[in-house]
Design an enzyme around this catalytic site. Sequence first.
Site, PDB file in Angstrom:
ATOM      1  N   GLU A 130      -3.122  -4.615  -3.027  1.00  0.00           N
ATOM      2  CA  GLU A 130      -3.695  -5.407  -4.238  1.00  0.00           C
ATOM      3  C   GLU A 130      -3.761  -4.614  -5.252  1.00  0.00           C
ATOM      4  O   GLU A 130      -3.425  -4.916  -6.380  1.00  0.00           O
ATOM      5  CB  GLU A 130      -5.146  -5.990  -3.761  1.00  0.00           C
ATOM      6  CG  GLU A 130      -5.102  -6.791  -2.411  1.00  0.00           C
ATOM      7  CD  GLU A 130      -5.397  -5.844  -1.246  1.00  0.00           C
ATOM      8  OE1 GLU A 130      -5.903  -6.590  -0.097  1.00  0.00           O
ATOM      9  OE2 GLU A 130      -4.980  -4.803  -1.326  1.00  0.00           O
TER      10      GLU A 130
ATOM     11  N   ASN B 285       1.036  -1.037   0.086  1.00  0.00           N
ATOM     12  CA  ASN B 285       0.113  -0.025  -0.091  1.00  0.00           C
ATOM     13  C   ASN B 285       0.792   1.511   0.067  1.00  0.00           C
ATOM     14  O   ASN B 285       2.107   1.510   0.647  1.00  0.00           O
ATOM     15  CB  ASN B 285      -0.979   0.014   1.109  1.00  0.00           C
ATOM     16  CG  ASN B 285      -0.360  -0.181   2.352  1.00  0.00           C
ATOM     17  OD1 ASN B 285       0.576  -0.783   2.731  1.00  0.00           O
ATOM     18  ND2 ASN B 285      -0.989   0.547   3.546  1.00  0.00           N
TER      19      ASN B 285
END
Length: 131
Positions: free
Chosen positions: A54, A41
């Site tokens: 992701e 992130n």
Amino acid sequence: MSHDLFLAAKAAMKNAHAPYSKFPVGAAIRTTDGRIFSGCNVEIASYPEGWCAETTALGHYVTGGGGEIAEIAVIAERMAKVTPCGGCRQRLAEFAPAEAKVYLCDDAGVVGTVTMGELLPYGFKGGILKK
């Protein structure tokens, strides 16, 4: 076979830029041909803007030529068995089949496994947008 994917997600998490949430996350995607794409992130000053682990992994996956996704691993420094957020579930479902395995991890390894279909049973499918 999932342990190396866990290790890739864990290594990516170590590079997270999470000065606002203090919640580092790592993710790794394996394609059916064995390639692994990882991401962490990245937060920015206009928090909560930025991108999830992701999303970063998917960016590397698309840039690397894509392919069929077989497995995904997700790990967070401060939460065992973290799952992708709602937005990332939909992003992953864009590229991963419902049967793709999603490994939920803690600091030691994989502690749970679900499928994309279980994580997002009623997700949007891109085919409905095409004529």
